[in-house]
Motif scaffolding. Structure first.
Motif, mmCIF file in Angstrom:
data_model
loop_
_atom_site.group_PDB
_atom_site.id
_atom_site.type_symbol
_atom_site.label_atom_id
_atom_site.label_comp_id
_atom_site.label_asym_id
_atom_site.label_seq_id
_atom_site.Cartn_x
_atom_site.Cartn_y
_atom_site.Cartn_z
ATOM 1 N N THR A 28 5.147 12.486 -4.515
ATOM 2 C CA THR A 28 5.692 11.259 -3.959
ATOM 3 C C THR A 28 4.666 10.671 -3.002
ATOM 4 N N VAL A 29 4.700 9.363 -2.912
ATOM 5 C CA VAL A 29 3.792 8.661 -2.019
ATOM 6 C C VAL A 29 4.624 8.051 -0.901
ATOM 7 N N THR A 30 4.231 8.289 0.302
ATOM 8 C CA THR A 30 4.906 7.721 1.459
ATOM 9 C C THR A 30 3.942 6.758 2.138
ATOM 10 N N ILE A 31 4.412 5.531 2.348
ATOM 11 C CA ILE A 31 3.582 4.527 2.996
ATOM 12 C C ILE A 31 4.059 4.367 4.427
ATOM 13 N N ASP A 32 3.160 4.581 5.335
ATOM 14 C CA ASP A 32 3.469 4.434 6.760
ATOM 15 C C ASP A 32 2.766 3.172 7.235
ATOM 16 N N GLN A 33 3.551 2.101 7.433
ATOM 17 C CA GLN A 33 2.941 0.843 7.866
ATOM 18 C C GLN A 33 3.621 0.332 9.121
ATOM 19 N N ASP A 34 2.872 -0.426 9.857
ATOM 20 C CA ASP A 34 3.359 -1.015 11.100
ATOM 21 C C ASP A 34 4.520 -1.964 10.793
ATOM 22 N N THR A 38 5.837 -6.074 8.087
ATOM 23 C CA THR A 38 7.071 -6.543 7.461
ATOM 24 C C THR A 38 7.499 -7.875 8.069
#
Length: 126
Positions: A28-34, A38
């Motif tokens: 699985t790929v987890t995207i951690d974005q500010d 968004t």
């Protein structure tokens, strides 16, 4: 000789088939974005990115264009106007119309005083 080649081909095919199954990976790929990203994406949706239409009154020398723009301002104050230089002429552009219909309706009024007026869609600058 043909039997050996056939055996080798079958072995290679079997190895490739088994190898693909053995080395396959699931994950699985987890995207951690500010969170601001968004917000910016939502803001971009709200910003008007549609094509705008303008009306060109006429073109000519700088002094002619400035006089034409002033005459327009005195007659029609509801639409913004600008002086634009495109070699070798100065042009008088009017309005920022969201739709072609809106521009055409304004053109009907403007043409009564400025017979050379025309609707156009400015080129987008990238």
């Amino acid at each position: 000789m043909k039997v050996n080649n056939l055996k080798i081909a079958v072995l290679i095919l079997a190895f490739l088939t088994i190898g693909n199954q053995t080395f396959a990976q699931d994950g699985t790929v987890t995207i951690d974005q500010d969170s601001d990203i968004t917000k910016l994406l939502e803001y971009k949706k709200d910003v008007k990115t549609a094509d705008l239409y303008k009306i060109q009154l006429d073109f000519g020398s700088r002094s002619e264009a400035m006089a034409l723009r002033q005459k327009f301002r005195n007659t029609f104050s509801q639409w913004p106007s600008e002086l634009v230089y495109e070699t070798p002429n100065y042009k008088v552009w009017v309005g920022n119309f969201n739709t072609r219909l809106e521009a055409d309706i304004a053109l009907l009024k403007i043409k009564k005083k400025f017979s050379k007026a025309m609707v156009f869609e400015p080129k987008k600058e990238d």
